[in-house]
Motif scaffolding. Structure first.
Motif, PDB file in Angstrom:
ATOM      1  N   LEU A   1     -85.705  66.150  49.960  1.00 47.63           N
ATOM      2  CA  LEU A   1     -86.192  65.624  51.600  1.00 47.63           C
ATOM      3  C   LEU A   1     -84.876  65.111  52.124  1.00 47.63           C
ATOM      4  O   LEU A   1     -84.006  64.391  51.704  1.00 47.63           O
ATOM      5  N   ASN A   2     -84.826  65.061  53.418  1.00 49.02           N
ATOM      6  CA  ASN A   2     -84.017  64.485  54.432  1.00 49.02           C
ATOM      7  C   ASN A   2     -84.499  62.995  54.728  1.00 49.02           C
ATOM      8  O   ASN A   2     -85.063  62.679  55.631  1.00 49.02           O
ATOM      9  N   GLY A   3     -84.025  62.228  53.923  1.00 46.01           N
ATOM     10  CA  GLY A   3     -84.625  60.661  53.868  1.00 46.01           C
ATOM     11  C   GLY A   3     -85.804  60.142  53.251  1.00 46.01           C
ATOM     12  O   GLY A   3     -86.439  61.191  52.501  1.00 46.01           O
ATOM     13  N   SER A   4     -86.329  59.165  53.388  1.00 46.75           N
ATOM     14  CA  SER A   4     -87.199  58.516  52.724  1.00 46.75           C
ATOM     15  C   SER A   4     -88.727  59.420  53.096  1.00 46.75           C
ATOM     16  O   SER A   4     -89.095  60.000  54.221  1.00 46.75           O
ATOM     17  N   GLY A   5     -89.662  59.656  52.056  1.00 42.43           N
ATOM     18  CA  GLY A   5     -90.764  60.269  52.468  1.00 42.43           C
ATOM     19  C   GLY A   5     -91.362  60.915  51.120  1.00 42.43           C
ATOM     20  O   GLY A   5     -90.826  60.573  50.046  1.00 42.43           O
ATOM     21  N   THR A   6     -92.891  61.605  51.516  1.00 41.58           N
ATOM     22  CA  THR A   6     -93.192  62.277  50.139  1.00 41.58           C
ATOM     23  C   THR A   6     -93.654  63.711  50.513  1.00 41.58           C
ATOM     24  O   THR A   6     -94.335  63.756  51.685  1.00 41.58           O
ATOM     25  N   LEU A   7     -93.499  64.498  49.701  1.00 44.51           N
ATOM     26  CA  LEU A   7     -93.823  65.899  49.837  1.00 44.51           C
ATOM     27  C   LEU A   7     -94.940  66.438  48.614  1.00 44.51           C
ATOM     28  O   LEU A   7     -94.382  66.072  47.502  1.00 44.51           O
ATOM     29  N   MET A   8     -96.032  66.907  48.963  1.00 42.40           N
ATOM     30  CA  MET A   8     -96.832  67.386  48.068  1.00 42.40           C
ATOM     31  C   MET A   8     -97.206  68.827  48.310  1.00 42.40           C
ATOM     32  O   MET A   8     -97.599  69.043  49.520  1.00 42.40           O
ATOM     33  N   GLU A   9     -97.263  69.710  47.257  1.00 39.93           N
ATOM     34  CA  GLU A   9     -97.273  71.296  47.359  1.00 39.93           C
ATOM     35  C   GLU A   9     -98.563  71.362  46.504  1.00 39.93           C
ATOM     36  O   GLU A   9     -98.555  71.389  45.171  1.00 39.93           O
TER      37      GLU A   9
END
Length: 621
Positions: free
Chosen positions: A159-167
């Motif tokens: 990720l480009n910076g803070s955050g959350t990815l859910m697949e």
């Protein structure tokens, strides 16, 4: 003696996901709420139904730019069901100071509801972690502790910076996502998920795409809604003052329409408008009310003080402060263009928001939660109906987080003493007052029915406090008869007429006689129809109490089922507490209060049936 503790089968996860997350829409909304709670500016949802991999068909990708999770949060919040992390540790978000929307600790079950496998990447601005959950492992009859989740620290950030990815892969209801109606349904629900009426600029946006369809959440054009509305209601409950402040403002165009309709109506009844003051239609465009909820009947005599639920010390269970705004539209034919009708259809319904986030199912199509339909059935015609009102109810503040709680399955508010009083204020006080206000306004455009019924030629009736006057004209049939008589006398043949003129006069006389006979026949039919209508009115008058009782009974029967279950549960709770050696009287009193409040509700509604009885007919009238 040996001591044992509960063991939990991993299969419970699947059961909980099905039970607590009712459908795919609720699941998506829960995940979006998590992004909001994480101080994200945006949440992007991408659904591809054609994608296939080893886990099955279809994928959902949800990514936000929120604060992400550290290792402790992953372990003790995300992977721990029913945690009180957001209640105790992060009730208010650190960056945007948002009050937490998710406080049940079950939102991650939405992932299980949507697909068989999920890959998660989360970045807290310092470190990035990733982990996977294969939900089919939870189908096995093994202890839940035996299903381990490996969390890996990413050396190269995804990720480009803070955050959350859910697949999410292997969608469980692929046919739903492929349905042509799903995108439109989800679009309308997600658009209304964030309060689209909010005046301040929202820092949270939703980007949603389903295969080739996509949209971005946006605000409603409030200025357009205000211009289309015929009536606007604003209200605010001040929790400190225990007062309800309510304002009703009707538009001039609504008054003009009511005047136009009145003139048409009385013209059809045989009255000509002989005096008109157009400004008189604006006599009562605004109504303002201040209701002291500790003494309602003093502020508004039509509502009894006992309507709100109280505890054993006669203190009302007041919810925290809230406010609302309704836009009402008179949707009579030809009042709105096709484009505006479509727009009003999109925004229709009053939605409930907490901290500008939607609480379902309030405001869904055909979901009646503010009792507009009940009042439209029981009182005179008014503008407030299920499909003619749009707007919002907005609850905020930490006080309301504890007093107005959501059900675990995310399908509404808990109807305990606080929740019930919240709905009573909305349904039995606010709806009642604004309906009464509109009925009183419409009555300004209505003449006395007895004066209309008994009016003779030349009699005058008036509306709008005498500013608009109508005069009873001669009956059309009587005019025809009089004119044919005059014609008959005028064209009577005499001895000086030529044969041709005499023949023409006789033809005219025959025609006049025929017209006069037809007019007389029409008059007889009209009188017969009047008599029939009067007889039917007598029959209706005889049975209207039974019909009124049927409407009330239908509503009451539905409520009795809920009350019976609540009373049973409260009684069982009391019995359970009494059987203990150390009684908790707070629990006992709370359940007694619940029984009392349920019985008060039942008494109030049952008394309506009683007041409609033949014995109390005078009270009903």
């Amino acid at each position: 003696m040996p001591k044992f503790s509960f063991q939990i089968s991993a299969r419970l996860m699947n059961h909980l996901g099905e039970a607590l997350i009712s459908d795919e829409l609720v699941a998506l909304l829960e995940l979006i709420k998590n992004s909001y709670d994480a101080d994200a500016n945006k949440s992007t949802i991408t659904i591809d139904t054609n994608y296939e991999n080893d886990y099955g068909q279809g994928k959902i990708i949800i990514v936000d730019d929120g604060s992400g999770m550290d290792l402790d949060t992953i372990q003790n919040s995300f992977l721990k069901l029913a945690t009180d992390f957001k209640v105790k540790k992060q009730k208010i978000s650190p960056k945007f100071k948002r009050l937490s929307l998710g406080n049940k600790g079950v939102g991650r079950l939405s992932l299980q509801r949507l697909g068989d496998f999920v890959h998660i990447v989360t970045n807290n601005g310092r470190k990035e972690y990733s982990f996977e959950i294969f939900w089919n492992k939870f189908n096995e009859d093994i202890d839940i502790h035996d299903v381990e989740i490996e969390v890996v620290e990413n050396e190269i950030p995804v990720l480009n910076g803070s955050g959350t990815l859910m697949e999410i892969y292997g969608l469980k209801n692929i046919e739903l996502w492929k349905s042509k109606d799903t995108f439109l349904n989800f679009k309308n629900e997600i658009i209304a998920m964030i309060n689209p009426y909010a005046s301040d600029e929202s820092k949270f946006s939703i980007f949603f795409s389903l295969d080739e369809f996509r949209f971005v959440s946006d605000k409603y054009d409030v200025k357009l809604i205000e211009s289309l509305a015929d009536s606007i209601v604003d209200y605010r409950f001040d929790a400190d003052e225990k007062r309800l402040y309510l304002n009703v403002e009707r538009k001039k165009k609504y008054a003009d329409y009511r005047l136009e309709e009145a003139i048409k109506r009385y013209n059809n009844l045989g009255f000509d408008c002989i005096k008109i003051d157009n400004q008189s239609a604006y006599l009562k465009l605004k109504d303002t009310y201040i209701i002291d909820l500790n003494n309602i009947s003093k502020s508004y005599s039509k509502i009894d003080n006992s309507i709100l639920i109280k505890n054993g010390n006669h203190n009302v269970y007041f919810p925290g402060g809230f406010e609302g705004r309704y836009f009402a539209f008179d949707k009579s034919p030809n009042r709105f263009s096709k484009e505006n009708k479509e727009f009003l259809s999109i925004i229709n319904g009053v939605k409930l928001f907490r901290n500008n986030f939607r609480i379902l199912p309030y405001g869904k199509d055909n979901y009646e939660w503010l009792d507009f339909t009940k009042y439209s059935q029981r009182v005179a015609a008014n503008i407030y109906r299920l499909h003619s009102v749009a707007g919002y109810v907005y609850i905020n503040g930490e006080e309301n987080l504890s007093k107005l709680r959501e059900l675990t399955n995310r399908q509404g508010l808990l109807e305990d003493n606080y929740g019930n009083n919240f709905f009573i204020i909305l349904r039995d006080i606010i709806t009642r007052i604004i309906v009464d206000s509109d009925v009183a306004f419409r009555n300004l455009f209505v003449a006395n029915s007895e004066d209309i019924k008994n009016a003779k030629v030349g009699d005058e009736v008036s509306i709008l406090e005498g500013k608009i006057v109508f005069k009873k004209r001669e009956d059309y049939i009587q005019q025809i008869q009089k004119n044919t008589e005059n014609l008959f006398e005028t064209v009577t043949p005499d001895i000086f007429d030529s044969a041709e003129v005499s023949t023409l006069k006789n033809s005219v006389n025959n025609l006049a006689s025929s017209i006069r006979r037809d007019a007389a026949l029409i008059q007889e039919n009209v009188e017969a129809e009047k008599n029939r209508i009067e007889e039917e009115e007598k029959i209706l008058d005889k049975y209207k109490i039974i019909m009124a009782n049927s409407i009330v009974a239908e509503s009451l029967a539905h409520e009795i089922l809920k009350i019976a279950q609540k009373t049973k549960n409260s009684a069982l709770n009391i019995r359970k507490e009494i059987m203990k050696s150390n009684n908790n009287f707070a629990i006992i009193n709370a359940n007694v209060d619940m029984i009392i409040s349920s019985m008060q509700f039942l008494y109030r509604n049952a008394s309506i049936l009683d007041s409609n009885s033949y014995i109390k007919r005078n009270n009903f009238e």
